[in-house]
Structures are given as structure tokens and as C-alpha cells.
Design a protein around this motif. Sequence first.
Motif, PDB file in Angstrom:
ATOM      1  N   VAL A 265       0.844  -0.801  -0.225  1.00  0.00           N
ATOM      2  CA  VAL A 265      -0.325  -0.072   0.053  1.00  0.00           C
ATOM      3  C   VAL A 265       0.918   1.308  -0.145  1.00  0.00           C
ATOM      4  N   VAL A 266       0.393   2.061  -1.123  1.00  0.00           N
ATOM      5  CA  VAL A 266       1.338   3.670  -1.010  1.00  0.00           C
ATOM      6  C   VAL A 266       0.219   4.128  -1.307  1.00  0.00           C
ATOM      7  N   GLU A 267       0.296   5.427  -0.576  1.00  0.00           N
ATOM      8  CA  GLU A 267      -0.141   6.953  -0.097  1.00  0.00           C
ATOM      9  C   GLU A 267       1.383   7.976  -1.346  1.00  0.00           C
ATOM     10  N   ARG A 268       1.026   8.785  -2.264  1.00  0.00           N
ATOM     11  CA  ARG A 268       1.546   9.204  -2.536  1.00  0.00           C
ATOM     12  C   ARG A 268       1.132   9.941  -4.398  1.00  0.00           C
ATOM     13  N   ASP A 269       1.647  11.095  -4.540  1.00  0.00           N
ATOM     14  CA  ASP A 269       1.575  11.332  -6.191  1.00  0.00           C
ATOM     15  C   ASP A 269       1.349  10.152  -7.088  1.00  0.00           C
ATOM     16  N   CYS A 270      -0.326  10.750  -7.484  1.00  0.00           N
ATOM     17  CA  CYS A 270      -0.755  10.137  -8.562  1.00  0.00           C
ATOM     18  C   CYS A 270      -0.328  10.838  -9.934  1.00  0.00           C
ATOM     19  N   PRO A 271       0.615  11.124 -10.529  1.00  0.00           N
ATOM     20  CA  PRO A 271       0.519  11.820 -11.846  1.00  0.00           C
ATOM     21  C   PRO A 271      -0.789  11.840 -13.279  1.00  0.00           C
ATOM     22  N   ILE A 272      -1.049  13.111 -13.380  1.00  0.00           N
ATOM     23  CA  ILE A 272      -1.946  12.666 -14.284  1.00  0.00           C
ATOM     24  C   ILE A 272      -1.263  11.836 -15.677  1.00  0.00           C
ATOM     25  N   ASN A 273      -0.018  13.144 -15.914  1.00  0.00           N
ATOM     26  CA  ASN A 273       0.343  12.401 -16.861  1.00  0.00           C
ATOM     27  C   ASN A 273       0.916  10.660 -17.045  1.00  0.00           C
ATOM     28  N   ASN A 274       0.760   9.896 -16.433  1.00  0.00           N
ATOM     29  CA  ASN A 274       1.326   8.673 -15.829  1.00  0.00           C
ATOM     30  C   ASN A 274       0.386   7.635 -15.392  1.00  0.00           C
ATOM     31  N   ILE A 275      -0.659   8.316 -16.276  1.00  0.00           N
ATOM     32  CA  ILE A 275      -2.306   7.967 -15.099  1.00  0.00           C
ATOM     33  C   ILE A 275      -1.559   6.050 -15.347  1.00  0.00           C
ATOM     34  N   GLY A 276      -1.419   6.158 -17.183  1.00  0.00           N
ATOM     35  CA  GLY A 276      -1.872   4.258 -16.996  1.00  0.00           C
ATOM     36  C   GLY A 276      -0.956   3.966 -17.163  1.00  0.00           C
ATOM     37  N   GLU A 277      -0.287   3.674 -15.604  1.00  0.00           N
ATOM     38  CA  GLU A 277       0.620   3.179 -14.747  1.00  0.00           C
ATOM     39  C   GLU A 277      -0.620   1.986 -13.950  1.00  0.00           C
ATOM     40  N   PHE A 278      -1.708   2.800 -14.214  1.00  0.00           N
ATOM     41  CA  PHE A 278      -2.401   1.653 -12.907  1.00  0.00           C
ATOM     42  C   PHE A 278      -3.557   0.819 -14.266  1.00  0.00           C
ATOM     43  N   ILE A 279      -3.447  -0.510 -13.322  1.00  0.00           N
ATOM     44  CA  ILE A 279      -4.176  -1.534 -14.754  1.00  0.00           C
ATOM     45  C   ILE A 279      -5.582  -1.311 -14.191  1.00  0.00           C
ATOM     46  N   GLU A 280      -5.959  -1.386 -12.717  1.00  0.00           N
ATOM     47  CA  GLU A 280      -6.994  -1.251 -12.040  1.00  0.00           C
ATOM     48  C   GLU A 280      -7.331   0.909 -11.354  1.00  0.00           C
ATOM     49  N   ALA A 281      -8.869   0.793 -11.964  1.00  0.00           N
ATOM     50  CA  ALA A 281      -8.365   1.995 -10.456  1.00  0.00           C
ATOM     51  C   ALA A 281      -9.829   2.450 -10.387  1.00  0.00           C
ATOM     52  N   GLY A 282     -10.439   2.969  -9.109  1.00  0.00           N
ATOM     53  CA  GLY A 282     -12.066   2.808  -8.420  1.00  0.00           C
ATOM     54  C   GLY A 282     -11.651   4.370  -7.653  1.00  0.00           C
ATOM     55  N   ALA A 283     -13.074   4.805  -7.326  1.00  0.00           N
ATOM     56  CA  ALA A 283     -13.263   5.466  -6.337  1.00  0.00           C
ATOM     57  C   ALA A 283     -13.655   5.173  -6.082  1.00  0.00           C
ATOM     58  N   CYS A 284     -13.447   5.124  -4.053  1.00  0.00           N
ATOM     59  CA  CYS A 284     -13.589   4.969  -3.056  1.00  0.00           C
ATOM     60  C   CYS A 284     -14.837   5.606  -1.926  1.00  0.00           C
ATOM     61  N   GLY A 285     -16.028   5.417  -1.653  1.00  0.00           N
ATOM     62  CA  GLY A 285     -16.452   6.753  -0.221  1.00  0.00           C
ATOM     63  C   GLY A 285     -17.531   5.665  -0.090  1.00  0.00           C
ATOM     64  N   THR A 286     -18.118   5.818   0.955  1.00  0.00           N
ATOM     65  CA  THR A 286     -19.114   5.572   1.934  1.00  0.00           C
ATOM     66  C   THR A 286     -20.647   5.362   0.695  1.00  0.00           C
ATOM     67  N   ALA A 287     -20.997   6.422   0.351  1.00  0.00           N
ATOM     68  CA  ALA A 287     -21.574   6.488  -0.676  1.00  0.00           C
ATOM     69  C   ALA A 287     -21.286   5.334  -1.827  1.00  0.00           C
ATOM     70  N   ALA A 288     -20.486   5.612  -1.857  1.00  0.00           N
ATOM     71  CA  ALA A 288     -19.763   5.344  -3.635  1.00  0.00           C
ATOM     72  C   ALA A 288     -19.332   3.699  -3.578  1.00  0.00           C
ATOM     73  N   VAL A 289     -18.700   3.422  -2.636  1.00  0.00           N
ATOM     74  CA  VAL A 289     -18.508   2.159  -1.577  1.00  0.00           C
ATOM     75  C   VAL A 289     -16.993   2.159  -2.841  1.00  0.00           C
ATOM     76  N   ILE A 290     -16.941   0.646  -3.486  1.00  0.00           N
ATOM     77  CA  ILE A 290     -16.164   1.333  -4.561  1.00  0.00           C
ATOM     78  C   ILE A 290     -16.592   1.453  -5.874  1.00  0.00           C
ATOM     79  N   THR A 291     -16.297   2.302  -6.777  1.00  0.00           N
ATOM     80  CA  THR A 291     -17.008   2.229  -8.277  1.00  0.00           C
ATOM     81  C   THR A 291     -15.897   1.733  -8.964  1.00  0.00           C
TER      82      THR A 291
END
Length: 341
Positions: A265-291
Motif C-alpha cells: 500500500v502506498v500513499e503518494r502523488d498520482c501524476p495525471i501524465n502517468n495515469i496509465g501506470e494503473f491496470i485498475e482504478a476506482g473511486a471509494c467512499g461511503t456513498a460510492a462504496v467502490i466504483t
Amino acid sequence: MKKKVDLDWGSLGFSYIKTDYRYISRFKDGKWDDGQLVEDNNLVISEASTALHYGQQCFEGLKAYRTKDGDIQLFRPDQNAKRMIDSCNRIMMPEFPVERFIDACIQVVKANEDYVPPYGTGATLYLRPFLIGVGDNLGVRPAPEFIFSIFAVPVGPYFKGGMAPVNFMISDFDRAAPYGTGAAKVGGNYAASLLAHEKAVESGYADCIYLDPATHTNVEEVGAANFFGITKNNEFVTPKSPSILPSITKYSLMHIAENYLDMSVVERDCPINNIGEFIEAGACGTAAVITPIGGIKYKEDFTVFHSETEVGPVTKKLYDTLCGIQVGDINAPEGWIVKVK
Ligand code: PLP
Ligand code: COI
């Protein structure tokens, strides 16, 4: 006679439904009163309330879950209580004590028990605590009086489709300033997000993603949810920034990723110009749960993560574990679950 609650639980969205009881406590002359449950869902407040003019208000969001056995439980309400205290300190409102916050949540859930959706429907009872500055006041200063209240609404998914990927676009607007109130759950942040949200929806996206307000180079928030990405090295990565809301779901997922799924687990900058480094991505929150995030539009580019239609395997495991803990099917870390009945 108690009226029967007859809702189509499976088709609930995220909309207001008036339930029977809400909790209310008033702060006057330097102290909170004992608080009580009331039936009226209208508040009568001074026209000169700071909540109306200067945005002196904050809120929370948490859920009550029905277990397989028909019990009801809350997920980490102490964390919401503490975050509300942080929000209050940021905008000069009196703290509502953690123990009283949890007790008030329990009272509201018990009083509206018939509205807690059945196990297995995917629906839950959403609690909306809020604290507002009221009383007669004109100058820009903290209110003389305050109201703390909690109401409850049965809800389904926040984003249409629930656990199905949706697409987002990067906004040109900021929701918060570098040393502003982004980390506090105050209404002004949400007023600032309305136009950005509207523009994203008009352009065919579920919501917008905000970049960091100082440099506009790093991904910060996904509408009213936090961002996470999964790398090919099985890392759970999430932005670190003082202007995002510290999501209780996000910190819970970090714990789950590390301790239940053996990820790093890492908390760090997520540069928009390198967003393709992620093979999966999601939004998380109480209302959103995991989207799950299908893809992100940024300027002329559209980056797809796992797929625009299929949920990625790691996102699915995170979702199943989180929801399993919340409904009591999977053992929770100590202190995460508070039993209502
Ligand atoms: N970010 C924002 C701006 C939010 O409004 C929320 C919702 O509370 C979140 C993130 C997610 O926070 P949590 O997981 O505590 O609900
Ligand atoms: C929540 O997830 O509880 C939120 O506050 C998100 C949104 C409905 C404001």
C-alpha cells in the motif's frame, strides 16, 4: 399503529426519502442539550444563521448494514465522529463528543429500524449527521448557537449501475485550495463542485476528477470519493495530499489490501501524465462504496484501465472483502463494527 415500510429495496438509488425519526441536539450558552428524537423533518432557524450566509456547517455520511442474521451494525462510526470534530475545529464550531455521536447514530437507526434494507439487497441505511451555525448574527464570525442533527435514508448505489465501471473526466475547476478546507467535510467544498459535476455529466461522464489545486498535475479526488489505482506490481496506490477528504473507506481499503489481500500500500502523488501506470482504478467512499473507473478523459487523451465494461479482479476482491466486513460475513478488524441490535 406502526406503518409498514414497503420499498423496492433492490431499485433504490441515492435519493432523499423521509424516514420517521431524526436526532437533534442544540448548543446554546456554551453547552449541548441532552438531544432527542423528533418526527418533524423541518428546521426553523434564524434568517441570520451563519450556516446560511457564511457556509458555517459540516456534515458526515455513514451507513447501517443488515447482517445475514437480521442484526444491524454500523461501520466505524467513531471515525466519522472524529472527522466531524476535525471539520468543526477548522471552521470554528463546537465539537460534538464521539460517544454522543455514536449513541445518536444508534438511536436514529433503532427508531427507523423498519427502513434498514434487508441483507443481500445491496441497499443500506445511510446516516447523514450535520452540524450548523444558527442564531442571530450579522458579521463574519462564528455563530452564537449550533444544531447537531442526524437523519437516515435507505439508499442504493450512488453511481448508476453500482459495481460497474463508469468513466470520468478531469475537471478544469478546483474543489478546494492548497491551504483551504479540502480536508474538512464542509458544505462549501460541495457548492464549489456543483458546476464541475454538471459539466462532466453534460459531457457524458459519471462525474469529474479533480487535480491538485497547487500544480494541477496530480489526481486528487473523484467527485465525492477518493481515488485509488492498482499497479502491475500488486500495489494499492492512493493520492497523498492535504486538500483531499481523508476517506474512511479509503483507509479501510488500505488496511484490507495490506492485511487481507497481501498487497503493498502506498500513499503518494498520482501524476495525471502517468495515469496509465494503473491496470485498475476506482473511486471509494461511503456513498460510492467502490466504483470501478472504466477510463479517464484528460485533454485529448482517454485512458482505459482494466476495461470500460468489466470489473478488474483486484477491485472485485477489495469490494467483496469490504462489503463482507460491513455486513458481518467476514471478520472485521477490532473496533470496526458497532452493533445496533
Ligand atoms: N471525498 C469526498 C469529497 C467525499 O465527500 C467523500 C464522502 O464522504 C469521500 C471522499 C469518501 O469519504 P468516506 O469514505 O469517509 O465516506
Ligand atoms: C458520502 O459518501 O457519505 C458522501 O458524503 C458523498 C456525497 C453523497 C456527498
